[in-house]
Design an enzyme around this catalytic site. Structure first.
Site, short mmCIF file in Angstrom:
data_model
loop_
_atom_site.label_atom_id
_atom_site.label_comp_id
_atom_site.label_asym_id
_atom_site.label_seq_id
_atom_site.Cartn_x
_atom_site.Cartn_y
_atom_site.Cartn_z
N LYS A 73 26.15 36.34 37.80
CA LYS A 73 25.77 37.46 38.64
C LYS A 73 25.18 36.97 39.97
CE LYS A 73 24.51 40.54 34.79
NZ LYS A 73 25.38 41.68 35.13
N ARG A 109 30.17 44.38 25.43
CA ARG A 109 31.18 44.94 24.52
C ARG A 109 31.62 43.93 23.47
NH1 ARG A 109 34.61 46.09 29.75
NH2 ARG A 109 32.45 46.11 30.46
#
Length: 496
Positions: free
Chosen positions: A274, A348
Site C-alpha cells: 500500500k 477475501r
C-alpha cells in the site's frame, strides 16, 4: 474509557450538588424543573436563548442560589411522538458530552408529554456510556481536560417512574456496552501489541461468560487445507490463528446462526504494498473480527436464547521474502483454486476458508460475514452506510431492519452472474480481484462461491468500522460498528 459512570435508577431523588439534567420536548415543560430549578431560571434562560426543546439543542445554566444542584443542563428532545430508541441513545450521548468535570449527575428523564419507557431510560444511560468511551491506554501524560481522566466514576441517578423496567433493560444495555467497547478496544489497539496470537487470547477470555472457544493453529489449518488463509499469513513472522466461538443458548438441536469476521491485524498490502500515507490505519483491518468477538460477548453476557457460532480468521499481511507473490495460485479448503492477482486483496482469501470451514462443520441456518474488505465500498457509500450483499432476500431484509433500528445503516448492493465473469481466471478456478470497476461487488461475488446454498450475507464495513464521523454515540476512531446491529438482528429475528 475516559469517563466512567455508575448508574442508579430511582423514583425520586433530590440533587445534592453536581449537575441536574432536565429534558424538554417541543411544546412541553422541562422535566424536574420544580426540584432542580426553584427560581424558574430555566424558563427565563429559555426565553432569552429562544430555546424551544428542539432535538439535541441545549441550555447550560449555573444553578441559582438555593438550588440543590450546581449546574443545570436542559436538553431538547424534539417532537415527543417521534422519539425512537436511537433518539434516546443520542440524547444520553449529547448529555455526556456536556457534563465536563463533575462527580454527581441527576437526570430527570420523565419529561412531560413524553412516553418514557424503561427501555428509553436504559438507552439514555447506554448513550451516555458510549459517548464517554475513549482509548487512552498508551498516554503517559493525560490532560485533565474537563475532569475526564480523574479515574473515579461519576455517579448518575436517573429519576424515572419506570424503575423496575429500567433496571431490567439496563442489564441488557450493559451487555451491549461491554461488547461494543471490546470491539472498539480491539480496533484501537496498535498492531505491535495485538497480533493474531494476542487477539485469539482476547477471544479466549469469553470462556468466563460461558462461550466455548477453540483456537486452531497454523499446523491444524494446514491439515484442513486452508491454503488461501495461510497464503496471506506466510509473509509474517507472526503465526495465524482461526478462532471458533460457540454460544449455546438455544435449543440443543437447533442449527446455529453463524458470524464470520475478517481479522487482518495489520495489512501492509503484502508484495502489492500500500502507499505509505495512511497505512497506519491498517491496524484496524480486523474490524470484522472485532465486531464478531464483541457480538459473542453480548450474546453470552445477556444469556441470549440462541445458538451462535463466531469464527474469526486472524493473520498479518506482510511483504517479506516468504510472502506470496502476484501470480501465485493457492488451493482453498473448498478445493477451489485461486490466482492471486493482487496480494492486497487478501481479506477475501482469509474469509473464503473461514466461510467454508464454518458451513462445512456447523451447517448453520445462516451465515453473516463482516469485513473491512474494500475501499470501493467507500467510493460508493462513503462512511455513512456499510455495504450489504446477500443471496437471500429474507436475511437481507432482516439485516436492513436491524440497521435502521440501531442506526448502523446498511445499503444493499447487487450480486449477479455478470460479476462472476470478472473474477474468472485463465490459470485457476478464479482470481482474487476483478479489477478497479465494481471492486466491492466482485469481492462479494468471490465470497459467494464459498457458502453454497446457505443463506448468507456479507457486510463490507470498510467505511464504518474505523475513522467514521464522530457523533453523539461514538467519539472513537474504532467504532465497534456491527455489534449492536447484529445483536438487534438476533433479538428481533432469531432468538427463541
Amino acid at each position: 474509557m475516559s469517563m466512567k459512570f455508575e448508574f442508579t435508577f430511582a423514583k425520586s431523588h433530590r440533587p445534592s450538588g453536581g449537575v441536574a439534567v432536565l429534558l424538554k420536548a417541543l411544546g412541553a415543560q422541562a422535566a424536574g424543573a420544580d426540584v432542580a430549578d426553584p427560581e424558574d431560571v430555566v424558563a427565563k434562560a429559555a426565553k432569552v436563548k429562544k430555546f424551544t426543546g428542539k432535538a439535541l439543542s441545549s441550555l447550560d445554566i449555573l444553578a441559582p442560589h438555593g438550588s440543590p444542584a450546581d449546574r443545570i443542563i436542559v436538553l431538547g428532545l424534539g417532537q415527543p411522538d417521534a422519539l425512537t430508541d436511537h433518539d434516546w441513545l443520542k440524547a444520553g450521548g449529547a448529555v455526556a458530552a456536556k457534563l465536563g468535570s463533575t462527580d454527581k449527575v441527576t437526570v430527570f428523564i420523565d419529561a412531560p408529554d413524553v412516553d418514557v419507557t424503561g427501555k428509553a431510560a436504559a438507552d439514555f444511560a447506554l448513550g451516555m456510556e458510549m459517548n464517554a468511551y475513549g482509548f487512552d491506554s498508551y498516554k503517559t501524560k493525560k490532560a485533565d481536560d474537563e475532569g475526564k481522566s480523574s479515574g473515579k466514576p461519576t455517579k448518575v441517578t436517573i429519576v424515572t417512574g419506570t424503575v423496575i423496567a429500567a433496571k431490567k433493560a439496563f442489564a441488557t444495555s450493559q451487555a451491549v456496552a461491554e461488547g461494543v467497547f471490546l470491539a472498539r478496544d480491539l480496533v484501537n489497539e496498535p498492531a505491535n501489541v495485538l497480533g493474531p496470537v494476542e487477539f485469539a487470547a482476547k477471544a479466549k477470555e469469553l470462556e468466563k461468560l460461558g462461550v466455548e472457544v477453540e483456537i486452531l493453529t497454523e499446523k491444524e489449518m494446514k491439515k484442513l487445507g486452508m491454503g488461501a488463509l495461510l497464503g496471506v499469513a506466510q509473509g509474517s513472522t507472526r503465526p495465524p490463528r482461526l478462532v471458533i466461538m460457540h454460544w449455546k443458548g438455544g435449543k440443543s438441536k437447533e442449527r446455529p446462526l453463524a458470524f464470520v469476521g475478517k481479522g487482518v491485524v495489520f495489512d501492509s498490502g503484502g508484495i502489492s504494498i500500500k502507499p505509505a500515507a495512511g497505512m497506519e490505519e491498517m491496524k484496524g483491518d480486523m474490524g470484522g473480527a472485532a465486531a464478531v468477538t464483541g457480538l459473542m460477548h453480548v450474546l453470552a453476557a445477556r444469556e441470549a436464547k440462541v445458538n451462535a457460532i463466531g469464527i474469526i480468521g486472524l493473520v498479518e499481511n506482510m511483504p517479506d521474502g516468504s510472502a506470496q507473490r502476484p501470480g501465485d495460485i493457492v488451493t482453498s479448503m473448498s478445493g477451489q483454486t485461486i490466482e492471486v492477482i493482487n496480494t492486497d486483496a487478501e481479506g477475501r482469501l482469509v474469509l473464503c476458508d473461514a466461510l467454508w470451514y464454518c458451513n462445512d462443520r456447523f451447517k448453520p441456518q445462516a451465515i453473516i460475514d463482516l469485513a473491512t474488505l474494500t475501499g470501493a465500498i467507500m467510493v460508493a457509500l462513503a462512511t455513512h452506510h456499510a455495504g450489504l450483499f446477500s443471496n437471500d432476500d429474507r436475511l437481507a431484509d432482516q439485516l436492513l431492519a436491524a440497521g435502521i433500528a440501531t442506526h448502523e445503516p446498511l445499503w444493499r448492493m447487487p450480486l449477479g452472474k455478470e460479476y462472476d465473469k470478472m473474477i474468472d481466471s485463465k490459470f485457476a478456478d478464479m482470481k482474487n480481484t476483478g479489477g478497479r470497476h465494481g471492486g466491492a461487488v466482485t469481492a462479494a461475488q468471490f465470497l459467494k462461491r464459498f457458502v453454497n446454498d446457505t443463506p448468507w450475507a456479507h457486510l463490507d464495513i470498510a467505511g464504518t468500522a474505523m475513522g467514521a464521523p464522530a457523533d453523539e454515540v461514538n467519539q472513537s476512531w474504532g467504532s465497534g460498528f456491527g455489534v449492536r446491529l447484529l445483536d438487534e438482528l438476533v433479538r428481533a429475528s432469531y432468538e427463541n
